[in-house]
Design an enzyme around this catalytic site. Structure first.
Site, PDB file in Angstrom:
ATOM      1  N   SER A  50       0.805  -1.220   0.000  1.00 21.09           N
ATOM      2  CA  SER A  50       0.000   0.000   0.000  1.00 21.09           C
ATOM      3  C   SER A  50       0.835   1.265   0.000  1.00 21.09           C
ATOM      4  O   SER A  50       0.288   2.355  -0.048  1.00 21.09           O
ATOM      5  CB  SER A  50      -0.943   0.008   1.211  1.00 21.09           C
ATOM      6  OG  SER A  50      -0.189  -0.118   2.387  1.00 21.09           O
ATOM      7  N   HIS A  90       1.721   3.860   6.864  1.00 19.26           N
ATOM      8  CA  HIS A  90       1.090   4.783   5.933  1.00 19.26           C
ATOM      9  C   HIS A  90       1.543   6.198   6.216  1.00 19.26           C
ATOM     10  O   HIS A  90       2.300   6.441   7.146  1.00 19.26           O
ATOM     11  CB  HIS A  90      -0.446   4.697   6.049  1.00 19.26           C
ATOM     12  CG  HIS A  90      -1.009   3.511   5.350  1.00 19.26           C
ATOM     13  ND1 HIS A  90      -2.314   3.136   5.458  1.00 19.26           N
ATOM     14  CD2 HIS A  90      -0.454   2.604   4.509  1.00 19.26           C
ATOM     15  CE1 HIS A  90      -2.536   2.056   4.725  1.00 19.26           C
ATOM     16  NE2 HIS A  90      -1.410   1.719   4.137  1.00 19.26           N
ATOM     17  N   ASP A 116      -7.517   6.059   5.270  1.00 19.64           N
ATOM     18  CA  ASP A 116      -7.562   4.833   6.058  1.00 19.64           C
ATOM     19  C   ASP A 116      -8.769   4.702   6.956  1.00 19.64           C
ATOM     20  O   ASP A 116      -8.799   3.794   7.798  1.00 19.64           O
ATOM     21  CB  ASP A 116      -6.305   4.752   6.931  1.00 19.64           C
ATOM     22  CG  ASP A 116      -5.075   4.475   6.100  1.00 19.64           C
ATOM     23  OD1 ASP A 116      -3.961   4.658   6.632  1.00 19.64           O
ATOM     24  OD2 ASP A 116      -5.227   4.096   4.931  1.00 19.64           O
TER      25      ASP A 116
END
Lengths: 173, 180
Positions: A50, A90, A116
């Protein structure tokens, strides 16, 4: 007892001691890193795609988690959603910090199209300071692929351990 | 160095140590570099609405919209240890509700070898400009800055901001209807 048997016993003792020294040194280094960086997991392996093309599966990240360093937009953080064990790497994209220092922030993976919020716990819209495992400070590509292979193919892990065990036994003779 | 196995052992040990040394040199040789570059940002078509942000709660929050121009030459930021640049345009401001607000409005990835000169005109925002509350009404000190996160081939992950930011001012009345 014959002298050869006493000698054999001593050598075994030293080998066990050697092995214990190696294991405890590794443990000391790991725990020492935890203290120095302030993070419960100072080195993490990237598990998902990701954050591509920045990080790929198997890359290694070095984290710090100092309280005096504030969370700011654009930083790469590793966090755990409450109740789940898997750390997620992230990027922070929104930060709202109050006067007293309480902060709430939103993250998004570079390779994801949406933020998210879908990954957080039910009803949770923001992350807090306590969810953060650490901030990514350093990066080495590809080295962590061993961990991923060990996780995905447990037979490989057992084969490596068995091989090491056999090697130790053979080496002694 | 007689058996196949001992040769493989020696070669692989040597190549692993060489790789490790090269990786360390990559990191050490770029540790002290200042990744600065000038940036020009302007914004127009500034609109402010006050609508419920359903992803967060049922409350009404300020929603800002604008178009921006962005130009910068980022070629000097690429060296032998730069894998990619992650650019992000941040709006930073203070409200009575929160001392520090940072909202990323737009981002872009520039990989090594891609065009590194940015010249955008009348660009849409990529992400919604939601405030945490109603603090944008009549706010005249929202600063837009372009920052970048350098992802190296190996080493540290520094963040730098471009010199040159834009001061944004929001109207003191909400826009009703679907105008953007």
């Amino acid at each position: 007892m014959y002298p050869a048997q006493i000698f054999f016993g001593l050598e075994l003792f030293y080998q066990v001691l050697n092995f214990a020294m190696i294991v405890s040194s590794a443990l000391m280094i790991w725990k020492g890193l935890m203290v120095v960086t302030g993070s419960e997991s100072p080195i993490v392996v990237v598990l998902s795609g990701s954050m591509e093309p920045a990080f790929h599966r198997g890359d290694l990240l070095f984290l710090t988690n100092y309280d005096h360093e504030p969370i700011r937009a654009g930083e790469i953080v590793v966090f755990k959603v409450e109740g789940r064990d898997i750390p997620i790497v992230h990027r922070v994209m929104k930060v709202h910090e109050k006067e007293d220092g309480t902060v709430k922030f939103l993250t998004k993976g570079d390779n994801n199209n949406v933020d998210d919020r879908g990954l957080y716990a039910n009803g949770q819209a923001w992350l807090n300071r306590k969810d953060v495992v650490g901030r990514a400070r350093g990066y080495v590509p590809f080295i962590g692929i061993v961990t991923i292979i060990m996780n995905d193919y447990p037979k490989f892990k057992y084969a490596v351990l068995a091989g090491l065990g056999i090697f130790v036994l053979i080496h002694r003779e | 160095m007689h058996t196949f196995l001992s040769r493989v052992n020696a070669v692989s040990a040597f190549s692993l140590s060489t790789l490790a040394a090269l990786t360390f040199l990559c990191f050490a040789s770029t540790f002290f570099i200042n990744y600065k570059a000038p940036v020009t940002i302007t914004a127009a078509n500034i609109v402010l609405k006050n609508v419920p942000e359903y992803a967060v709660s049922r409350e009404k929050n300020d929603l800002g919209a604008l178009r921006f121009d962005l130009s910068s030459d980022l070629t000097p930021l690429f060296n032998w240890n730069t894998k990619q640049l992650f650019l992000y345009l941040t709006a930073e401001y203070e409200t009575p509700n929160n001392k520090i607000n940072q909202v990323v409005l737009w981002d872009k990835i520039i990989k090594r070898g891609d065009a590194s000169v940015i010249n955008l005109k009348n660009q849409h925002l990529k992400y919604y400009f939601w405030d945490d509350g109603n603090g944008l009404l009549g706010h005249n000190n929202v600063s837009l800055t372009l920052s970048w996160n350098i992802i190296p081939i190996a080493g540290t992950l520094p963040t730098w901001s471009g010199t040159g930011s834009y001061k944004l001012a929001f109207p003191s009345e909400y826009t009703l209807g679907r105008s953007y």
